[in-house]
Design an enzyme around this catalytic site. Structure first.
Site, short mmCIF file in Angstrom:
data_model
loop_
_atom_site.label_atom_id
_atom_site.label_comp_id
_atom_site.label_asym_id
_atom_site.label_seq_id
_atom_site.Cartn_x
_atom_site.Cartn_y
_atom_site.Cartn_z
N LYS A 49 -64.48 -42.86 7.70
CA LYS A 49 -62.50 -42.17 8.55
C LYS A 49 -62.58 -42.44 9.65
O LYS A 49 -63.94 -42.39 10.41
CB LYS A 49 -62.80 -40.37 8.19
CG LYS A 49 -61.52 -39.59 8.86
CD LYS A 49 -62.02 -38.18 8.13
CE LYS A 49 -60.38 -37.39 8.76
NZ LYS A 49 -61.13 -36.14 8.42
N SER A 73 -57.32 -33.66 6.23
CA SER A 73 -57.18 -34.66 5.78
C SER A 73 -57.53 -36.17 6.34
O SER A 73 -57.86 -37.42 6.68
CB SER A 73 -56.98 -34.73 8.30
OG SER A 73 -58.46 -34.96 8.24
N SER A 95 -60.78 -30.46 5.63
CA SER A 95 -59.88 -31.74 5.34
C SER A 95 -61.23 -32.56 4.52
O SER A 95 -60.63 -33.70 4.10
CB SER A 95 -60.24 -32.47 6.96
OG SER A 95 -58.49 -32.16 7.58
#
Lengths: 418, 63
Positions: A80, A155, A179
């Site tokens: 990420k 997210s 997330s």
């Protein structure tokens, strides 16, 4: 080997050992698949093809020489883009950090490299891990591979999308309020928010210091356990890191759930925030299956979901990372509308609000501890309904209306997107 | 004289130090203020003033 892109890390390791597949072959296959599919999925912000092929060549030589580093040796992983990888930008999917190049690996990245994993690239997210899917940012929002008109959750949106599309076998996400768990559920993969302090946050862009976690994501529970084996461990450079005994997280897999005590928080989805009937039925069915397998499932009552959510939001919004709300005050137009609205909320909260929320947090943790048995589990619904459209709204972003429970978890995967 | 509607909506943002945002994105500032108020309401009450905030303070020693 055809369909190598759908192999789990466990299967990849076995294929390397049997000489049915090599790290270079796998990385090339994944790079080809990324080139073919990512223009529609937008899971990647940066594909580091050259470094990945170099690392694959090294892994190939080491494995051939009998110097295996373990089950992640030669296994590709996506990171990420809020987690530092030395030499690559950490953009946080934001215009503000386009030129921010990491000078060192995050602790989790360093641990993956030491285990022989291959960093394939950086994955999309919601801006600073707080905005929603947005079209007013330098990179497009990730799409759900099951239906690219749908949102992949967030997210850690790129992490979920990349796994579901067969672009990576393993990924890292971060979780401050769902997330990791949310995109895992939306994309039909597996995500885990580890216990606070178990995995180092050093080198991870902060959102809310006391809520931030790095979490493993994969297409199988076994792979998540393998990944956590590598990520977990004390880091004296992370003030929140905890020294715990080393363990293998997958050691109980396959032993079944007989005797496991499970607290079922029905009021979260039945009255506090009414779930879509499809999801409510799936939760009931999950409880029935678990009981059928010998688990003890009983309904438990906790404080309202609204209170959990309110406390989490005050702490997250009043305890922001370095770009908020001061950043919003100076360059508000450089943020997406979605994150600007959320981040500026912190300017309306006081230190007193923050301390009160932290006091209430202690009480909520205590209430859960009293009602959910030690080493027990509490399954709850996924954050959103079964389908969330990824539609533009005034050219600025998608609309996600449902506030949701924070403790969400997906523990079943191994499906393949079309 | 009664302030205009845009002025009334921008005032909380200016008081919170968001002058530029209040001018450029008044709707976003108003939405942020409302979101903060909702979160405050959701976690108001129920707590005890004697509760220790989380995480608890930990004493450390140096060698």
């Amino acid at each position: 080997m055809s369909d190598a892109h759908w192999l789990t890390a466990t299967e990849i390791s076995a294929a390397y050992a049997a000489r049915h597949l090599s790290p270079v072959e796998l990385v090339r296959a994944l790079l080809d698949r990324i080139a073919a599919l990512d223009p529609r999925v937008h899971a990647f912000i940066k594909v580091d093809a050259e470094a990945a092929l170099d690392a694959a060549g090294l892994a190939e030589r080491e494995i051939a020489a009998g110097r295996s580093r373990g089950p992640l040796h030669g296994v590709p992983v996506g990171i990420k883009d809020i987690i530092d990888v030395a030499g690559l930008p950490t953009t946080c999917h934001s215009k503000l950090l386009l030129d921010h190049v990491a000078t060192a690996d995050a602790e989790v990245t360093a641990r993956l490299r030491a285990a022989g994993a291959i960093i394939l690239g950086k994955l999309a997210l919601h801006e600073f891990a707080i905005g929603g899917p947005a079209f007013d940012l330098p990179f497009p929002p990730a799409r759900n591979p099951w239906n690219t008109s749908h949102h992949p959750g967030g997210s850690s949106s790129g992490s979920g999308a990349a796994l579901a599309a067969g672009l990576v076998p393993l990924a890292l996400g971060t979780d401050t309020g769902g997330s990791v768990r949310n995109p895992a559920g939306a994309c039909g993969v597996v995500g885990l928010k580890p216990t606070y302090g178990l995995v180092s946050r050093r080198g991870v862009f902060p959102l809310a210091f006391t809520l931030d976690h790095v979490g493993p994501m994969a297409r199988s529970v076994g792979d998540v356990a393998l990944l956590l084996d590598t990520l977990a461990g004390h880091d004296p450079a992370d003030p929140g890191s905890v020294a715990t005994a080393s363990r293998r997280f997958g050691e109980d897999l396959g032993r079944g759930v007989r005797g496991l005590r499970i607290g079922f928080v029905r009021h979260f989805h039945e009255t506090d925030l009414t779930a879509d009937p499809e999801i409510a039925a799936a939760l009931d069915e999950a409880a029935r299956v678990l009981e059928g397998e010998g688990a003890h499932v009983r309904t438990v009552t906790l404080p309202s979901l609204r209170e959990f959510s309110g406390v989490q939001r005050v702490i997250m919004l009043a305890n922001p990372g370095p770009f908020t709300p001061a950043g919003c005050a100076s360059v508000p137009g450089d943020y997406s509308a979605s994150s600007r609205r959320k981040l500026m909320s912190g300017a309306f909260l006081s230190a007193g609000d923050y301390v009160s929320a932290q006091q209430r947090r202690s009480a909520l943790i205590g209430s859960r501890g009293r009602r959910v048995p030690r080493r027990g589990r509490a399954p709850v619904r996924q954050r959103h309904g079964p389908r969330v459209s990824h539609r533009r709204r005034g050219g600025r972003g998608a609309h996600l209306s449902a506030p949701g429970p924070q403790p969400v978890q997906s523990d079943r995967a191994s499906r393949r997107s079309p | 004289m009664m302030p205009s509607l845009p002025d009334r909506r921008a005032r909380p943002g200016r008081q919170a130090g968001l002058d530029k945002a209040a001018t450029e994105f008044p709707e976003d500032v108003a939405a942020a203020a409302e979101a903060a108020a909702q979160a405050q309401r959701a976690c108001a009450g129920g707590g005890q003033p004697t509760d220790e905030p989380w995480p608890p303070m930990r004493a450390r020693t140096t060698s």
